[in-house]
Motif scaffolding. Structure first.
Motif, PDB file in Angstrom:
ATOM      1  N   GLY A 221       0.788  -1.231   0.000  1.00 48.02           N
ATOM      2  CA  GLY A 221       0.000   0.000   0.000  1.00 48.02           C
ATOM      3  C   GLY A 221       0.814   1.272   0.000  1.00 48.02           C
ATOM      4  N   GLY A 222       2.006   1.224  -0.569  1.00 48.69           N
ATOM      5  CA  GLY A 222       2.836   2.425  -0.675  1.00 48.69           C
ATOM      6  C   GLY A 222       2.523   3.200  -1.947  1.00 48.69           C
ATOM      7  N   LYS A 223       3.360   4.195  -2.227  1.00 50.86           N
ATOM      8  CA  LYS A 223       3.125   5.070  -3.377  1.00 50.86           C
ATOM      9  C   LYS A 223       3.065   4.272  -4.695  1.00 50.86           C
TER      10      LYS A 223
ATOM     11  N   VAL B 152      -0.187   1.863  -9.241  1.00 53.75           N
ATOM     12  CA  VAL B 152      -0.605   0.693 -10.035  1.00 53.75           C
ATOM     13  C   VAL B 152      -2.116   0.487  -9.928  1.00 53.75           C
ATOM     14  N   LEU B 153      -2.626   0.567  -8.697  1.00 54.20           N
ATOM     15  CA  LEU B 153      -4.068   0.349  -8.509  1.00 54.20           C
ATOM     16  C   LEU B 153      -4.880   1.448  -9.195  1.00 54.20           C
TER      17      LEU B 153
ATOM     18  N   VAL C 220       6.325  -1.962 -13.092  1.00 61.13           N
ATOM     19  CA  VAL C 220       4.960  -2.320 -13.522  1.00 61.13           C
ATOM     20  C   VAL C 220       4.207  -1.078 -13.975  1.00 61.13           C
ATOM     21  N   ILE C 221       4.353   0.010 -13.209  1.00 60.35           N
ATOM     22  CA  ILE C 221       3.580   1.222 -13.509  1.00 60.35           C
ATOM     23  C   ILE C 221       3.937   1.798 -14.887  1.00 60.35           C
ATOM     24  N   HIS C 222       5.195   1.652 -15.325  1.00 58.27           N
ATOM     25  CA  HIS C 222       5.579   2.165 -16.647  1.00 58.27           C
ATOM     26  C   HIS C 222       4.791   1.444 -17.745  1.00 58.27           C
TER      27      HIS C 222
ATOM     28  N   GLN D 247       3.703  -9.426 -13.817  1.00 60.47           N
ATOM     29  CA  GLN D 247       2.795  -8.753 -12.886  1.00 60.47           C
ATOM     30  C   GLN D 247       1.892  -7.773 -13.636  1.00 60.47           C
ATOM     31  N   ALA D 248       2.468  -7.038 -14.588  1.00 66.27           N
ATOM     32  CA  ALA D 248       1.665  -6.094 -15.376  1.00 66.27           C
ATOM     33  C   ALA D 248       0.607  -6.856 -16.183  1.00 66.27           C
ATOM     34  N   GLN D 249       0.979  -8.018 -16.695  1.00 68.93           N
ATOM     35  CA  GLN D 249       0.007  -8.840 -17.434  1.00 68.93           C
ATOM     36  C   GLN D 249      -1.155  -9.235 -16.531  1.00 68.93           C
TER      37      GLN D 249
END
Lengths: 222, 117
Positions: free
Chosen positions: A37-39, A44-45, B22-24, B61-63
């Motif tokens: 639950g960090g930044k 991502v969520l 993952v966020i990228h 994980q991104a998948q």
């Protein structure tokens, strides 16, 4: 630290599906270390939910914010001006943070985004294991620094029980017998005399049996 | 070598695939890219030992995240090659392009068009 794990996406979607404006609120402490639950997890969520609702043809504003802690007034005050502009706050903090946020912002729905699991340690990146059940009366001085309350399935205080085989617990061959660990450690420390002393009945009133607990330290109170 | 690969691919340089998070990958899809793929060094030949293995896990994980929101996890992929394999780079680019064409356009593009209309 408090260890948590993310809730399944379907569950989160179900809890936030009626919102039009949502704040995903992370916490920089324990849930950042256990990567729940960090930044980063907030980002991502938020991205995943934006995509989900856009695909559904729903326009939802999803904002991201991560506080230093959600279990302290001073940090939670940082969202004072914006909290009630949201339909809901999805907190990725532990259960403490979710509740403290909810207590502070009564007019806004506060939802949990993680399942709070236990008090544990980072054995390696991606692996956290339980070490403490916060029983309120620590016995580690007598047990070689290994906790029978949190690590013995039966919480046996004079172990091991008959279910200990080759150093493993009867509940699973993957689980170490806490009392075997205790005996091994006391042997290494040359303190097996202590093992021979029978532990008296434990006062469980300091555990959950006594209801919700509090700690008061008057010398630091204002 | 003057190799050709599909012009729809935009190359973004990273110091090591281990830097890619993952966020990228999610942001690329969220912003409307039909697909995103990571091209790392050969497994076992990372200058930083395990950067490409980290990338591999993050792509997986991104998948998972994309699948969980119905966006199609296959839109993100990971490939490995050595820096001397230009023809392979072009082949991967063609393969990825074909894969993404089969999946169709990114639903985010349609959603954004809907918003604009």
């Amino acid at each position: 630290m408090i260890v948590a794990s993310p809730k399944p996406m379907e569950e989160i979607i179900d809890t936030v599906k009626d919102c039009k404006k949502l704040l995903i609120l992370g916490c920089n402490e324990c849930v950042t270390v256990c990567e729940a639950g960090g930044k980063k997890e907030v980002g991502v969520l938020a991205s995943a939910l934006r995509m989900y609702f856009a695909k559904q043809g729903r326009q939802i504003q999803i904002d991201e914010r991560t506080l230093e802690r959600q279990c302290d007034h001073e940090y939670l005050e940082e969202i004072r001006d914006i909290a009630d502009t949201y339909d809901a706050i999805l907190s990725l903090a532990c259960g403490v943070g979710v509740q403290f946020t909810a207590e502070k912002y009564l007019a806004t729905v506060v939802l949990p985004g993680v399942n709070t699991c236990f008090l544990g340690a980072t054995e390696e990146r991606g692996l956290w294991t339980e070490r403490c059940q916060a029983c309120g009366a620590c016995v580690l001085a007598k047990t070689g620094g290994i906790c029978p309350v949190s690590r013995c399935a039966k919480r046996v205080l004079n172990g091991p029980c008959g279910g200990s085989t080759n150093g493993k617990c009867e509940i699973s061959k993957e689980v170490d017998c806490a009392w075997q660990l205790i005996v091994d450690r006391l042997t290494a420390l040359g303190k097996m005399d202590e093992y021979e002393q029978i532990a008296p009945l434990k006062d469980w009133s300091t555990d959950r049996a006594g209801g919700p607990r509090k700690v008061v330290k008057e010398d630091v109170q204002s | 070598m003057r190799l050709e690969y599909p012009a729809n691919i935009k190359v973004i340089r990273a110091p090591c695939t281990g830097k890619i998070d993952v966020i990228h990958l999610l942001r690329a899809i969220e912003k409307g890219a039909d697909g995103a793929y990571v091209v790392g060094c050969m497994e076992g030949e990372c200058l930083y030992n395990n950067g490409n293995f980290r990338a591999k896990k993050r792509v997986l994980q991104a998948q998972k995240v994309l699948d969980s929101v119905g966006m199609g996890g296959q839109r993100v992929q990971m490939y490995n090659l050595s820096s001397a394999e230009g023809p392979k780079f072009a082949a991967f680019a063609r393969e990825m392009t074909e894969k993404i064409r089969e999946l169709g356009p990114n639903p985010m593009k349609l959603a954004k068009k809907g918003e604009a209309a």
